[in-house]
Design a protein around this motif. Structure first.
Motif, PDB file in Angstrom:
ATOM      1  N   MET A 101     -41.528  -4.286  12.997  1.00  0.00           N
ATOM      2  CA  MET A 101     -40.687  -4.303  14.175  1.00  0.00           C
ATOM      3  C   MET A 101     -39.323  -3.359  14.193  1.00  0.00           C
ATOM      4  N   PRO A 102     -39.388  -1.829  14.842  1.00  0.00           N
ATOM      5  CA  PRO A 102     -38.057  -1.319  14.542  1.00  0.00           C
ATOM      6  C   PRO A 102     -37.046  -1.639  14.747  1.00  0.00           C
ATOM      7  N   ASN A 103     -35.909  -1.115  13.618  1.00  0.00           N
ATOM      8  CA  ASN A 103     -34.644  -2.081  13.741  1.00  0.00           C
ATOM      9  C   ASN A 103     -35.038  -1.681  15.710  1.00  0.00           C
ATOM     10  N   GLN A 104     -34.223  -0.783  15.808  1.00  0.00           N
ATOM     11  CA  GLN A 104     -33.698  -0.193  17.371  1.00  0.00           C
ATOM     12  C   GLN A 104     -34.216  -1.749  18.146  1.00  0.00           C
ATOM     13  N   THR A 105     -35.517  -2.046  18.224  1.00  0.00           N
ATOM     14  CA  THR A 105     -36.145  -3.611  19.016  1.00  0.00           C
ATOM     15  C   THR A 105     -34.939  -4.429  19.006  1.00  0.00           C
ATOM     16  N   ILE A 106     -35.016  -4.380  17.467  1.00  0.00           N
ATOM     17  CA  ILE A 106     -33.966  -5.814  16.626  1.00  0.00           C
ATOM     18  C   ILE A 106     -32.456  -5.571  17.469  1.00  0.00           C
ATOM     19  N   GLU A 107     -32.318  -4.325  17.911  1.00  0.00           N
ATOM     20  CA  GLU A 107     -31.266  -4.116  17.898  1.00  0.00           C
ATOM     21  C   GLU A 107     -30.428  -4.289  19.149  1.00  0.00           C
ATOM     22  N   LYS A 108     -31.634  -4.146  19.725  1.00  0.00           N
ATOM     23  CA  LYS A 108     -31.820  -4.197  21.625  1.00  0.00           C
ATOM     24  C   LYS A 108     -31.894  -5.563  21.845  1.00  0.00           C
ATOM     25  N   ILE A 109     -32.619  -6.754  21.058  1.00  0.00           N
ATOM     26  CA  ILE A 109     -32.672  -7.780  20.901  1.00  0.00           C
ATOM     27  C   ILE A 109     -30.949  -8.513  20.899  1.00  0.00           C
ATOM     28  N   THR A 110     -30.627  -8.490  19.764  1.00  0.00           N
ATOM     29  CA  THR A 110     -29.353  -9.048  19.732  1.00  0.00           C
ATOM     30  C   THR A 110     -27.925  -8.336  20.574  1.00  0.00           C
ATOM     31  N   ALA A 111     -28.351  -7.179  20.521  1.00  0.00           N
ATOM     32  CA  ALA A 111     -27.118  -6.524  22.181  1.00  0.00           C
ATOM     33  C   ALA A 111     -27.529  -7.635  23.047  1.00  0.00           C
ATOM     34  N   ALA A 112     -28.544  -8.102  23.637  1.00  0.00           N
ATOM     35  CA  ALA A 112     -29.491  -9.139  24.926  1.00  0.00           C
ATOM     36  C   ALA A 112     -28.430 -10.386  24.787  1.00  0.00           C
ATOM     37  N   ILE A 113     -28.527 -11.077  23.671  1.00  0.00           N
ATOM     38  CA  ILE A 113     -28.074 -12.093  23.219  1.00  0.00           C
ATOM     39  C   ILE A 113     -26.931 -12.363  23.178  1.00  0.00           C
ATOM     40  N   GLN A 114     -26.538 -11.652  22.901  1.00  0.00           N
ATOM     41  CA  GLN A 114     -24.481 -11.283  22.553  1.00  0.00           C
ATOM     42  C   GLN A 114     -23.941 -10.945  24.228  1.00  0.00           C
ATOM     43  N   TYR A 115     -25.098 -10.985  25.039  1.00  0.00           N
ATOM     44  CA  TYR A 115     -24.424 -10.570  26.198  1.00  0.00           C
ATOM     45  C   TYR A 115     -24.613 -12.038  27.184  1.00  0.00           C
ATOM     46  N   LEU A 116     -25.922 -12.319  26.538  1.00  0.00           N
ATOM     47  CA  LEU A 116     -25.909 -13.541  27.620  1.00  0.00           C
ATOM     48  C   LEU A 116     -25.069 -14.683  26.486  1.00  0.00           C
ATOM     49  N   GLU A 117     -24.766 -14.797  25.351  1.00  0.00           N
ATOM     50  CA  GLU A 117     -23.836 -15.784  25.133  1.00  0.00           C
ATOM     51  C   GLU A 117     -22.184 -15.364  25.195  1.00  0.00           C
ATOM     52  N   THR A 118     -22.204 -14.451  25.746  1.00  0.00           N
ATOM     53  CA  THR A 118     -20.515 -14.287  26.474  1.00  0.00           C
ATOM     54  C   THR A 118     -20.429 -14.426  27.904  1.00  0.00           C
ATOM     55  N   HIS A 119     -21.112 -13.838  28.396  1.00  0.00           N
ATOM     56  CA  HIS A 119     -21.702 -14.751  29.986  1.00  0.00           C
ATOM     57  C   HIS A 119     -22.285 -15.530  29.685  1.00  0.00           C
ATOM     58  N   LEU A 120     -22.760 -16.796  28.988  1.00  0.00           N
ATOM     59  CA  LEU A 120     -23.267 -18.033  29.043  1.00  0.00           C
ATOM     60  C   LEU A 120     -23.082 -19.265  30.439  1.00  0.00           C
ATOM     61  N   MET A 121     -22.459 -18.831  30.658  1.00  0.00           N
ATOM     62  CA  MET A 121     -21.910 -20.355  31.922  1.00  0.00           C
ATOM     63  C   MET A 121     -21.498 -19.143  33.112  1.00  0.00           C
ATOM     64  N   GLU A 122     -21.679 -18.136  33.475  1.00  0.00           N
ATOM     65  CA  GLU A 122     -21.769 -17.600  34.740  1.00  0.00           C
ATOM     66  C   GLU A 122     -23.108 -17.078  34.924  1.00  0.00           C
ATOM     67  N   LYS A 123     -23.165 -16.758  36.162  1.00  0.00           N
ATOM     68  CA  LYS A 123     -24.627 -16.649  36.575  1.00  0.00           C
ATOM     69  C   LYS A 123     -25.357 -15.448  36.185  1.00  0.00           C
ATOM     70  N   THR A 124     -26.620 -15.578  35.173  1.00  0.00           N
ATOM     71  CA  THR A 124     -26.918 -14.985  34.808  1.00  0.00           C
ATOM     72  C   THR A 124     -28.629 -14.546  34.312  1.00  0.00           C
ATOM     73  N   ASP A 125     -28.992 -13.554  35.042  1.00  0.00           N
ATOM     74  CA  ASP A 125     -31.457 -13.295  34.993  1.00  0.00           C
ATOM     75  C   ASP A 125     -30.983 -12.074  34.465  1.00  0.00           C
ATOM     76  N   LEU A 126     -32.889 -12.212  34.450  1.00  0.00           N
ATOM     77  CA  LEU A 126     -33.164 -10.789  33.681  1.00  0.00           C
ATOM     78  C   LEU A 126     -32.606  -9.006  34.130  1.00  0.00           C
ATOM     79  N   ASP A 127     -32.411  -9.246  35.531  1.00  0.00           N
ATOM     80  CA  ASP A 127     -31.715  -8.217  36.223  1.00  0.00           C
ATOM     81  C   ASP A 127     -30.351  -7.664  35.525  1.00  0.00           C
ATOM     82  N   THR A 128     -29.006  -8.722  36.255  1.00  0.00           N
ATOM     83  CA  THR A 128     -28.445  -8.506  35.801  1.00  0.00           C
ATOM     84  C   THR A 128     -28.256  -8.308  34.240  1.00  0.00           C
ATOM     85  N   VAL A 129     -28.846  -8.791  32.946  1.00  0.00           N
ATOM     86  CA  VAL A 129     -28.534  -8.562  31.720  1.00  0.00           C
ATOM     87  C   VAL A 129     -29.041  -7.067  31.420  1.00  0.00           C
ATOM     88  N   ALA A 130     -30.340  -6.364  32.224  1.00  0.00           N
ATOM     89  CA  ALA A 130     -30.901  -4.922  31.874  1.00  0.00           C
ATOM     90  C   ALA A 130     -30.266  -4.162  32.580  1.00  0.00           C
TER      91      ALA A 130
END
Length: 286
Positions: A1-30
């Motif tokens: 698995m390329p490091n780029q994939t890990i970086e993208k997942i890490t960025a997605a997780i960080q976004y989700l954690e920062t906005h955990l109690m807000e309305k969040t879905d796939l479209d919003t994160v993408a």
């Protein structure tokens, strides 16, 4: 698995954690991360082992459970803060996942998580040159406890009702008894297993998500059956069929050749015991 994939997942997780109690879905994160939502969905699910929706649900309920135990906030306030429109809706999903209503969970005063923040820190040098896993499995030592626990936290979704303080006591004793096996990629634990020579039971088996398709569980089972519990019936417990909290662990155990056995209740949680025939795990599983 390329490091780029890990970086993208890490960025997605960080976004989700920062906005955990807000309305969040796939479209919003993408949209926020400027990713293709179809690519993000596939990449996230393959890496984390659950969809973004499932991850957010489990994280919100975990944070709600923490507040139930460690705060005096009313259940309704906790429900609304977790994104639910009513206490009834919150109670329904909380009970489905934790197997007890929020009020009883609060009374028990014992916090345990459904899902911790997904962390992908570490070195993954073996991902592209992975082979002969069973030869690299060793008995764990006390010095392995930190990286062992890092992996436990990463795969916590597979082990309902796991409390770290109690688990650490069992782990230390298992290490002393040479009943704890570990597979490492340099300083990162990528596979762990606790077992009992006396009973042939596997008490904990976890595989790093990035190595999920590398045949690690089968390598551990081969080692246990051939070297440590030869001739014994091997057993393991997991979620019951249809458990809302199961992210796929029951299916993985069945794919390894385990057969269904009796229903159990462990630490107040409904589970089922599975037995591996003495001829060993299915050789076709990888």
């Amino acid at each position: 698995m390329p490091n780029q994939t890990i970086e993208k997942i890490t960025a997605a997780i960080q976004y989700l954690e920062t906005h955990l109690m807000e309305k969040t879905d796939l479209d919003t994160v993408a949209e926020a991360l400027h990713y293709s939502k179809y690519h993000l969905h596939r990449m996230f699910t393959n890496t984390v082992g659950m969809t973004i929706h499932e991850y957010v649900l489990r994280r919100r309920l975990t944070e709600a459970a923490k507040l139930l135990v460690f705060s005096d906030r009313p259940v309704l306030d906790i429900a609304l803060g977790a994104g639910y429109e009513s206490q009834q809706a919150f109670t329904k999903i909380f009970t489905a996942m934790y197997k007890q209503p929020p009020s009883r969970y609060r009374e028990n005063e014992k916090f345990y998580p459904l899902q911790l923040k997904f962390e992908l820190e570490g070195s993954y040098h073996m991902l592209d040159s992975y082979e002969n896993a069973s030869e690299k499995i060793t008995f764990a030592q006390d010095s392995d406890i930190p990286c062992w626990m890092d992996l436990v936290r990463l795969v916590i979704d597979g082990f309902p009702h796991l409390r770290e303080k109690d688990y650490l006591q069992v782990l230390k004793q298992s290490i002393a008894d040479r009943q704890a096996l570990i597979l490492k990629d340099q300083e990162t634990a990528i596979g762990i297993l606790l077992f009992s020579r006396e009973t042939g039971s596997i008490d904990f088996m976890g595989t790093h998500p990035l190595y999920r398709k590398k045949g690690i569980p089968k390598a551990f089972l081969d080692k246990v059956m051939q070297e440590l519990a030869a001739g014994k019936e091997i057993s393991i417990t997991t979620y019951r069929e249809g458990d809302r909290a199961d992210t796929g662990h029951r299916r993985e155990i069945k794919n390894l050749g385990f057969a269904e056995a009796e229903l159990l209740v462990e630490f107040g949680y409904p589970t089922q015991r599975f037995i591996l025939p003495k001829e060993g795990p299915d050789a076709s599983i990888s």
